[in-house]
Design an enzyme around this catalytic site. Structure first.
Site, PDB file in Angstrom:
ATOM      1  N   SER A   1     -11.047  -1.079   3.251  1.00 23.40           N
ATOM      2  CA  SER A   1     -10.273  -1.293   4.484  1.00 23.40           C
ATOM      3  C   SER A   1      -9.776   0.050   4.996  1.00 23.40           C
ATOM      4  O   SER A   1      -9.139   0.799   4.257  1.00 23.40           O
ATOM      5  CB  SER A   1      -9.045  -2.164   4.196  1.00 23.40           C
ATOM      6  OG  SER A   1      -9.459  -3.379   3.632  1.00 23.40           O
TER       7      SER A   1
ATOM      8  N   GLU B   1      -5.371   3.562   5.981  1.00 20.85           N
ATOM      9  CA  GLU B   1      -5.063   3.391   4.559  1.00 20.85           C
ATOM     10  C   GLU B   1      -5.481   4.625   3.740  1.00 20.85           C
ATOM     11  O   GLU B   1      -4.719   5.080   2.892  1.00 20.85           O
ATOM     12  CB  GLU B   1      -5.762   2.122   4.054  1.00 20.85           C
ATOM     13  CG  GLU B   1      -5.202   1.615   2.753  1.00 20.85           C
ATOM     14  CD  GLU B   1      -5.923   0.367   2.262  1.00 20.85           C
ATOM     15  OE1 GLU B   1      -5.759  -0.704   2.875  1.00 20.85           O
ATOM     16  OE2 GLU B   1      -6.631   0.450   1.253  1.00 20.85           O
TER      17      GLU B   1
ATOM     18  N   ARG C   1       0.839  -1.216   0.000  1.00 17.65           N
ATOM     19  CA  ARG C   1       0.000   0.000   0.000  1.00 17.65           C
ATOM     20  C   ARG C   1       0.866   1.256   0.000  1.00 17.65           C
ATOM     21  O   ARG C   1       0.553   2.247   0.679  1.00 17.65           O
ATOM     22  CB  ARG C   1      -0.957   0.024   1.210  1.00 17.65           C
ATOM     23  CG  ARG C   1      -1.907  -1.137   1.280  1.00 17.65           C
ATOM     24  CD  ARG C   1      -2.907  -1.138   0.115  1.00 17.65           C
ATOM     25  NE  ARG C   1      -3.870  -2.210   0.278  1.00 17.65           N
ATOM     26  CZ  ARG C   1      -3.703  -3.434  -0.220  1.00 17.65           C
ATOM     27  NH1 ARG C   1      -2.630  -3.747  -0.929  1.00 17.65           N
ATOM     28  NH2 ARG C   1      -4.628  -4.356  -0.029  1.00 17.65           N
TER      29      ARG C   1
HETATM   30  C1  LIG Z   1     -15.509  -0.715  -1.126  1.00 19.63           C
HETATM   31  C2  LIG Z   1     -14.031  -0.450  -1.326  1.00 19.63           C
HETATM   32  C3  LIG Z   1     -13.149  -1.511  -1.469  1.00 19.63           C
HETATM   33  C4  LIG Z   1     -11.768  -1.274  -1.669  1.00 19.63           C
HETATM   34  N1  LIG Z   1     -10.946  -2.357  -1.827  1.00 19.63           N
HETATM   35  C5  LIG Z   1      -9.633  -2.165  -2.034  1.00 19.63           C
HETATM   36  C6  LIG Z   1      -8.751  -3.285  -2.230  1.00 19.63           C
HETATM   37  O1  LIG Z   1      -9.177  -4.434  -2.236  1.00 19.63           O
HETATM   38  N2  LIG Z   1      -7.432  -3.044  -2.416  1.00 19.63           N
HETATM   39  C7  LIG Z   1      -6.932  -1.770  -2.445  1.00 19.63           C
HETATM   40  O2  LIG Z   1      -5.718  -1.628  -2.630  1.00 19.63           O
HETATM   41  N3  LIG Z   1      -7.734  -0.702  -2.271  1.00 19.63           N
HETATM   42  C8  LIG Z   1      -9.065  -0.851  -2.072  1.00 19.63           C
HETATM   43  N4  LIG Z   1      -9.885   0.222  -1.883  1.00 19.63           N
HETATM   44  C9  LIG Z   1      -9.312   1.576  -1.895  1.00 19.63           C
HETATM   45  C10 LIG Z   1      -9.405   2.291  -3.254  1.00 19.63           C
HETATM   46  O3  LIG Z   1     -10.335   1.668  -4.090  1.00 19.63           O
HETATM   47  C11 LIG Z   1      -8.059   2.335  -3.980  1.00 19.63           C
HETATM   48  O4  LIG Z   1      -7.078   2.938  -3.175  1.00 19.63           O
HETATM   49  C12 LIG Z   1      -8.143   3.101  -5.299  1.00 19.63           C
HETATM   50  O5  LIG Z   1      -6.944   2.946  -6.029  1.00 19.63           O
HETATM   51  C13 LIG Z   1      -8.417   4.587  -5.113  1.00 19.63           C
HETATM   52  O6  LIG Z   1      -8.709   5.136  -6.374  1.00 19.63           O
HETATM   53  P1  LIG Z   1      -9.423   6.537  -6.510  1.00 19.63           P
HETATM   54  O7  LIG Z   1      -9.399   6.905  -7.933  1.00 19.63           O
HETATM   55  O8  LIG Z   1     -10.761   6.498  -5.866  1.00 19.63           O
HETATM   56  O9  LIG Z   1      -8.440   7.475  -5.670  1.00 19.63           O
HETATM   57  P2  LIG Z   1      -8.786   8.778  -4.843  1.00 19.63           P
HETATM   58  O10 LIG Z   1      -9.480   8.391  -3.568  1.00 19.63           O
HETATM   59  O11 LIG Z   1      -9.432   9.788  -5.700  1.00 19.63           O
HETATM   60  O12 LIG Z   1      -7.303   9.257  -4.483  1.00 19.63           O
HETATM   61  C14 LIG Z   1      -6.483   8.465  -3.639  1.00 19.63           C
HETATM   62  C15 LIG Z   1      -5.076   9.073  -3.594  1.00 19.63           C
HETATM   63  O13 LIG Z   1      -4.499   9.005  -4.897  1.00 19.63           O
HETATM   64  C16 LIG Z   1      -4.171  10.309  -5.379  1.00 19.63           C
HETATM   65  N5  LIG Z   1      -4.468  10.310  -6.821  1.00 19.63           N
HETATM   66  C17 LIG Z   1      -5.639   9.979  -7.417  1.00 19.63           C
HETATM   67  N6  LIG Z   1      -5.513  10.035  -8.762  1.00 19.63           N
HETATM   68  C18 LIG Z   1      -4.235  10.430  -9.001  1.00 19.63           C
HETATM   69  C19 LIG Z   1      -3.489  10.690 -10.203  1.00 19.63           C
HETATM   70  N7  LIG Z   1      -4.026  10.539 -11.437  1.00 19.63           N
HETATM   71  N8  LIG Z   1      -2.208  11.110 -10.075  1.00 19.63           N
HETATM   72  C20 LIG Z   1      -1.642  11.270  -8.865  1.00 19.63           C
HETATM   73  N9  LIG Z   1      -2.294  11.035  -7.701  1.00 19.63           N
HETATM   74  C21 LIG Z   1      -3.571  10.614  -7.783  1.00 19.63           C
HETATM   75  C22 LIG Z   1      -5.052  11.247  -4.597  1.00 19.63           C
HETATM   76  O14 LIG Z   1      -4.481  12.552  -4.540  1.00 19.63           O
HETATM   77  C23 LIG Z   1      -5.088  10.574  -3.237  1.00 19.63           C
HETATM   78  O15 LIG Z   1      -3.906  10.848  -2.538  1.00 19.63           O
HETATM   79  C24 LIG Z   1     -11.270   0.037  -1.695  1.00 19.63           C
HETATM   80  C25 LIG Z   1     -12.167   1.120  -1.544  1.00 19.63           C
HETATM   81  C26 LIG Z   1     -13.534   0.882  -1.367  1.00 19.63           C
HETATM   82  C27 LIG Z   1     -14.475   2.054  -1.245  1.00 19.63           C
END
Ligand SMILES: Cc1cc2nc3c(=O)[nH]c(=O)nc-3n(C[C@H](O)[C@H](O)[C@H](O)COP(=O)(O)OP(=O)(O)OC[C@H]3O[C@@H](n4cnc5c(N)ncnc54)[C@H](O)[C@@H]3O)c2cc1C
Length: 342
Positions: free
Chosen positions: A242, A338, A168
């Site tokens: 998580s 996380e 992570r």
């Molecule tokens: C129901 C649920 C289940 C999940 N299961 C998992 C799992 O199994 N495994 C796991 O690893 N994660 C899991 N997650 C967490 C999440 O899905 C991941 O971390 C995902 O990659 C976040 O993507 P996002 O686009 O929503 O990021 P955001 O929440 O929009 O951003 C997260 C971080 O990334 C940065 N960021 C976003 N886009 C960019 C970009 N293009 N360039 C630079 N920085 C950027 C943001 O500034 C922030 O710091 C889960 C979340 C939920 C709600």
């Protein structure tokens, strides 16, 4: 310069974070091109604001209004960019939805990402915390990414080593924090595909479906079914998956804990350290299903904090702190959140 940017002010982020927390951004810009990022960088007022790069908002906790500029990545595009004896190389733009991208690769007959099905969020955010599930991490299929560097205004390609992926974790949470915008990610999907079935959840689900020699789409379907059962749907109940990382401790600390808690759930790591199940630790402290105001701990999985309706980010953060304090007192283990707190 700014008149050509579709900026909006005092913009609600409520529908742009999966916790469904109500918070406003001082300024908001949907981003679909590098030219827009260049324009932001060259505008003295915009460039001076704190920045949040936003994808699907599924890994952030907004504890207050964001006093700066939200850059919401909306760039689209998926293409096969090459192949060699080992792999097919597929590139996706940052604004693509992760799960839809996984389904697209499977529809092309390309296996490799199936264990990562149904993870919410965008392709661009996936490398930030090196997403992982059911034995596979993004880094296992990663080839390269292109980023826009706010410090230099240049586009750079990073390979796997340059991203310093960990559990992570990546360089984007450290040296390149607040500076790099991921524009696209290229994956190497193996020609010699092998199913990764190290998680019993997955093998049991496949067995229940009567499948002994699963294809990549079979595994994807099994993972989707398991996740749908286990995790709350953010469209129904706000959450960020998580909420805590699984803590990593020494073998000595594990042994000491096992003396007191023989049921301790723990997994030996290749480097000799030991990963503990954060959900088990939280459950033992009696938090599963509990609420503090409108913030709560999901009744089916103690690792997931939820917004039961109208919780503020600050309330969720307070609940998280109370859980951390209990786990630290009882087990002498520090839980690390996380999601990114803003
Ligand atoms: C129901 C649920 C289940 C999940 N299961 C998992 C799992 O199994 N495994 C796991 O690893 N994660 C899991 N997650 C967490 C999440 O899905 C991941 O971390 C995902 O990659 C976040 O993507 P996002 O686009 O929503 O990021 P955001 O929440 O929009 O951003 C997260 C971080 O990334 C940065 N960021 C976003 N886009 C960019 C970009 N293009 N360039 C630079 N920085 C950027 C943001 O500034 C922030 O710091 C889960 C979340 C939920 C709600």
């Amino acid at each position: 310069m700014t008149h050509s940017l579709p900026l909006q002010y005092n913009y609600s982020l409520r529908h742009l974070n999966t916790f469904g927390v109500d918070a406003n951004a001082q300024a908001y810009l949907p981003v679909s091109s590098v030219a827009q990022l260049q324009a932001v960088r060259q505008d003295a007022t915009l460039a001076a604001l704190p920045r949040l790069i936003l994808g699907g908002g599924s890994n952030i906790l907004l504890t207050r209004d964001f006093p700066g500029l939200v850059l919401h990545m909306g760039s689209k595009g998926i293409e096969i960019v090459g192949e060699d004896a080992e792999a097919t190389y597929v590139r996706a733009a940052a604004g693509e939805n992760w799960h839809q991208f996984v389904l697209w690769t499977l529809a092309q007959g390309l296996g490799g990402l199936e264990n990562l099905s149904l993870i919410p969020g965008s392709v661009g955010a996936a490398p930030i915390q090196n997403i992982g599930a059911y034995g596979i991490e993004l880094k296992d299929r990663f080839h390269a990414l292109t980023l826009f560097d706010f410090a230099t205004g240049e586009q750079t390609v990073l390979d796997k080593a340059a991203c310093s992926f960990g559990y992570r974790d990546s360089v984007f949470k450290h040296a390149l924090c607040d500076r790099a915008v991921v524009l696209d990610v290229t994956f190497a999907l193996p020609k010699q595909w092998q199913p990764d079935l190290r998680y019993t959840d997955v093998t049991q689900e496949l067995a229940a479906r009567g499948i002994s020699q699963p294809t990549a789409p079979d595994i994807s379907a099994a993972v989707i079914a398991i996740r749908t059962r286990k995790l709350p749907d953010p469209a129904v109940i706000g959450n960020a998956g998580s909420f805590f990382k699984n803590p990593v401790v020494s073998a000595e600390q594990r042994d000491a804990l096992l003396q007191r808690y023989p049921q301790l759930v723990n997994y030996a790591q290749p480097d000799g350290s030991v990963k503990l199940a954060a959900g088990w630790l939280i459950d033992q402290c009696g938090w599963k299903g509990k609420s503090a105001g409108a913030a709560g701990v999901y009744q089916n999985q103690a690792l997931v904090l939820v917004n039961r309706g109208g919780a503020s980010g600050a309330e969720i953060a307070q609940l998280a702190a109370a859980i951390q304090a209990d786990v630290a007192q009882r087990f002498d283990v520090q839980l690390e959140p996380e999601p990114i707190f803003l």
